[in-house]
Design a protein around this motif. Structure first.
Motif, PDB file in Angstrom:
ATOM      1  N   LEU A  53      -9.909   8.399  -0.232  1.00 28.14           N
ATOM      2  CA  LEU A  53      -9.986   7.308  -1.210  1.00 28.14           C
ATOM      3  C   LEU A  53     -10.800   7.686  -2.445  1.00 28.14           C
ATOM      4  O   LEU A  53     -10.762   6.974  -3.452  1.00 28.14           O
ATOM      5  CB  LEU A  53     -10.571   6.059  -0.554  1.00 28.14           C
ATOM      6  N   GLN A  54     -11.503   8.800  -2.408  1.00 31.02           N
ATOM      7  CA  GLN A  54     -12.150   9.293  -3.621  1.00 31.02           C
ATOM      8  C   GLN A  54     -11.123   9.832  -4.616  1.00 31.02           C
ATOM      9  O   GLN A  54     -11.383   9.879  -5.818  1.00 31.02           O
ATOM     10  CB  GLN A  54     -13.152  10.396  -3.268  1.00 31.02           C
ATOM     11  N   HIS A  55      -9.959  10.236  -4.100  1.00 29.24           N
ATOM     12  CA  HIS A  55      -8.945  10.875  -4.934  1.00 29.24           C
ATOM     13  C   HIS A  55      -7.641  10.078  -5.017  1.00 29.24           C
ATOM     14  O   HIS A  55      -6.816  10.342  -5.892  1.00 29.24           O
ATOM     15  CB  HIS A  55      -8.633  12.270  -4.374  1.00 29.24           C
ATOM     16  N   ILE A  56      -7.457   9.127  -4.115  1.00 25.38           N
ATOM     17  CA  ILE A  56      -6.209   8.366  -4.047  1.00 25.38           C
ATOM     18  C   ILE A  56      -6.543   6.883  -4.000  1.00 25.38           C
ATOM     19  O   ILE A  56      -7.364   6.451  -3.181  1.00 25.38           O
ATOM     20  CB  ILE A  56      -5.397   8.757  -2.791  1.00 25.38           C
ATOM     21  N   ASP A  57      -5.929   6.096  -4.864  1.00 22.64           N
ATOM     22  CA  ASP A  57      -6.132   4.643  -4.822  1.00 22.64           C
ATOM     23  C   ASP A  57      -5.552   4.069  -3.539  1.00 22.64           C
ATOM     24  O   ASP A  57      -4.530   4.544  -3.029  1.00 22.64           O
ATOM     25  CB  ASP A  57      -5.475   3.983  -6.030  1.00 22.64           C
ATOM     26  N   ALA A  58      -6.175   3.024  -3.036  1.00 24.73           N
ATOM     27  CA  ALA A  58      -5.784   2.451  -1.743  1.00 24.73           C
ATOM     28  C   ALA A  58      -4.344   1.963  -1.740  1.00 24.73           C
ATOM     29  O   ALA A  58      -3.667   2.014  -0.704  1.00 24.73           O
ATOM     30  CB  ALA A  58      -6.729   1.309  -1.371  1.00 24.73           C
ATOM     31  N   ASP A  59      -3.839   1.501  -2.883  1.00 25.04           N
ATOM     32  CA  ASP A  59      -2.470   0.991  -2.920  1.00 25.04           C
ATOM     33  C   ASP A  59      -1.430   2.106  -2.994  1.00 25.04           C
ATOM     34  O   ASP A  59      -0.225   1.834  -3.105  1.00 25.04           O
ATOM     35  CB  ASP A  59      -2.279   0.008  -4.072  1.00 25.04           C
ATOM     36  N   GLN A  60      -1.875   3.363  -2.925  1.00 28.06           N
ATOM     37  CA  GLN A  60      -0.974   4.513  -2.923  1.00 28.06           C
ATOM     38  C   GLN A  60      -1.005   5.251  -1.587  1.00 28.06           C
ATOM     39  O   GLN A  60      -0.527   6.379  -1.493  1.00 28.06           O
ATOM     40  CB  GLN A  60      -1.373   5.486  -4.037  1.00 28.06           C
ATOM     41  N   LEU A  61      -1.530   4.573  -0.541  1.00 30.85           N
ATOM     42  CA  LEU A  61      -1.729   5.240   0.741  1.00 30.85           C
ATOM     43  C   LEU A  61      -1.487   4.254   1.882  1.00 30.85           C
ATOM     44  O   LEU A  61      -1.911   3.098   1.802  1.00 30.85           O
ATOM     45  CB  LEU A  61      -3.165   5.762   0.796  1.00 30.85           C
ATOM     46  N   PRO A  62      -0.793   4.683   2.938  1.00 32.27           N
ATOM     47  CA  PRO A  62      -0.589   3.796   4.085  1.00 32.27           C
ATOM     48  C   PRO A  62      -1.923   3.391   4.717  1.00 32.27           C
ATOM     49  O   PRO A  62      -2.898   4.157   4.711  1.00 32.27           O
ATOM     50  CB  PRO A  62       0.240   4.639   5.055  1.00 32.27           C
ATOM     51  N   ALA A  63      -1.951   2.203   5.283  1.00 32.38           N
ATOM     52  CA  ALA A  63      -3.184   1.686   5.878  1.00 32.38           C
ATOM     53  C   ALA A  63      -3.693   2.592   6.998  1.00 32.38           C
ATOM     54  O   ALA A  63      -4.909   2.717   7.197  1.00 32.38           O
ATOM     55  CB  ALA A  63      -2.940   0.267   6.401  1.00 32.38           C
ATOM     56  N   HIS A  64      -2.794   3.220   7.744  1.00 30.94           N
ATOM     57  CA  HIS A  64      -3.214   4.081   8.853  1.00 30.94           C
ATOM     58  C   HIS A  64      -4.092   5.230   8.378  1.00 30.94           C
ATOM     59  O   HIS A  64      -4.946   5.717   9.130  1.00 30.94           O
ATOM     60  CB  HIS A  64      -1.981   4.634   9.578  1.00 30.94           C
ATOM     61  N   TRP A  65      -3.894   5.665   7.138  1.00 33.01           N
ATOM     62  CA  TRP A  65      -4.666   6.782   6.591  1.00 33.01           C
ATOM     63  C   TRP A  65      -5.708   6.316   5.572  1.00 33.01           C
ATOM     64  O   TRP A  65      -6.174   7.108   4.755  1.00 33.01           O
ATOM     65  CB  TRP A  65      -3.732   7.817   5.988  1.00 33.01           C
ATOM     66  N   GLY A  66      -6.050   5.034   5.625  1.00 34.03           N
ATOM     67  CA  GLY A  66      -7.152   4.541   4.810  1.00 34.03           C
ATOM     68  C   GLY A  66      -6.762   3.700   3.617  1.00 34.03           C
ATOM     69  O   GLY A  66      -7.641   3.193   2.910  1.00 34.03           O
TER      70      GLY A  66
END
Length: 406
Positions: free
Chosen positions: A228-241
């Motif tokens: 999440l330091q490098h990827i916004d939360a809305d660009q990542l599945p919940a399982h991976w944060g």
């Protein structure tokens, strides 16, 4: 200086111009500075090495008909259903994100179901899809998009994944990526690394460049915070944060990220060469090779082959003589570069057009084995130019990939 567009030293800029001139016979209008600098950075701005790498790449594209692979190749159903991974969003700088639940791959099941070459072609096609998507997103978003971030999740990864034929497939994929798509990888994050991971990494590390190794980050239990330091939360599945879930609430988002899983035995291929009476039987001695000569007189003729081995794999390649005498493989023109195939698991078959007349050499290579001879059954035919090829159905357009990221 970084060696990227807009941040070149005077020396790097001069090398870029000389490189452009040296390879001008290969270039098309879309081969811009961004493209050329990928090859220069991959070889640390060594002109000679960069040119050799690029010329080898163009030859590889021709050997594997990569320029038309998006239209001409349809990945087997089992690849679509059971090879894990998928694109999901972009990082904060725009790089594409590939999430790969590697621990759920069943490479043995895949190799029992399809040929190794089908797996490799499927991955090449995927890389070509990435590059089309790079262009689409760069134009649409008004920023340069030309790299990927890979998340390798090794949950469930274990000793069974160190099966040698499976490792060979993976290293072949890495070699294709390193040799032909340089500077495409931005960073790799390894998640949930098990105890066996150092062994696995040691097996594949020789196939990675020093720069690629530096791009590997092995994350600990706090990997979600790192991502999440490098990827916004809305660009990542919940399982991976992240915050994304499928419409049914699944936090792994299997609608976009293929979960992999065990390949049903119903996909396994039986040995479909039942009658070997028309095949020639031969033994390729340990540490040696078998070279078969075929004279092609008519331009546009084709070679067609079928072969199988008993118990073990063998190297296979096709070459064309450059002189009217017997030659070693390294002295001939490579048409299909030699590589090991799993012809002991199921028969290998294929065909190729001969663009030039001459003597073509079909080479079965057992020089990598100093312990075992290989029993071989083969049938090789010369097809005249009037033979019509079977045309595979076209793949879906790239619109589906683009829409999933925008």
């Amino acid at each position: 200086m970084s060696g990227h567009v807009g941040s070149l030293s005077d020396k790097q800029a001069a090398i870029l111009e000389e490189f452009r001139l040296n390879v001008s016979d290969l270039l098309k209008p879309h081969h811009d500075d961004y493209y050329l600098l990928r090859w220069l950075r991959a070889r640390k701005f060594d002109l000679k090495k960069s040119e050799a790498m690029l010329r080898n790449h163009f030859r590889w594209r021709e050997e594997n008909t990569v320029d038309t692979i998006l239209e001409d190749f349809q990945p087997p159903e089992v690849m679509k259903k059971y090879y894990p991974g998928g694109l999901f969003g972009q990082d904060k700088e725009g790089s594409l994100i590939w999430v790969d639940p590697t621990g759920y791959i069943d490479l043995k099941g895949l190799l029992m179901s399809i040929k190794k070459q089908d797996i490799l072609k499927s991955k090449i096609q995927l890389l070509e899809e990435f590059y089309k998507l790079f262009d689409i997103l760069s134009e649409k978003q008004g920023r340069r998009v030309d790299q990927i971030v890979i998340l390798f999740d090794l949950e469930k990864f274990g000793l069974k994944h160190l099966w040698k034929p499976g490792i060979d497939v993976f290293t072949d994929i890495l070699t294709i990526f390193e040799d032909n798509y340089p500077e495409t990888l931005k960073r790799t994050y390894v998640l949930n690394a098990p105890r066996v991971f150092p062994i696995a990494f040691n097996l594949i590390k020789p196939f990675l460049s020093e720069e690629t190794v530096r791009k590997v980050t092995i994350c600990g239990a706090n990997y979600k915070e790192v991502l999440l330091q490098h990827i916004d939360a809305d660009q990542l599945p919940a399982h991976w944060g992240g915050t994304c879930v499928d419409p049914d609430g699944n936090p792994r988002c299997p609608s976009k990220i293929n979960p992999g899983g065990e390949v049903p035995k119903s996909y396994y291929q039986q040995n479909n060469i039942v009658d070997l009476t028309s095949f020639t039987e031969a033994t390729v001695g340990r540490g040696s090779s078998l070279q078969l000569d075929f004279s092609i007189n008519e331009v546009g003729s084709a070679l067609r082959w079928q072969f199988k081995t008993d118990g073990f794999d063998i190297g296979f390649g096709i070459y064309r003589r450059t002189e009217d005498k017997k030659q070693k493989a390294g002295d001939m023109e490579p048409i299909i570069t030699s590589q090991k195939v799993n012809s002991h698991m199921f028969p290998e078959e294929g065909s190729m057009h001969c663009k030039h007349p001459g003597t073509y050499i079909v080479r079965f290579d057992n020089t990598h084995s100093w312990v075992r001879s290989k029993k071989l059954y083969y049938l090789i035919e010369i097809l005249k130019p009037d033979t019509q090829d079977f045309v595979l159905p076209k793949v879906e357009s790239d619109a589906s990939l683009a829409s999933s990221l925008t």
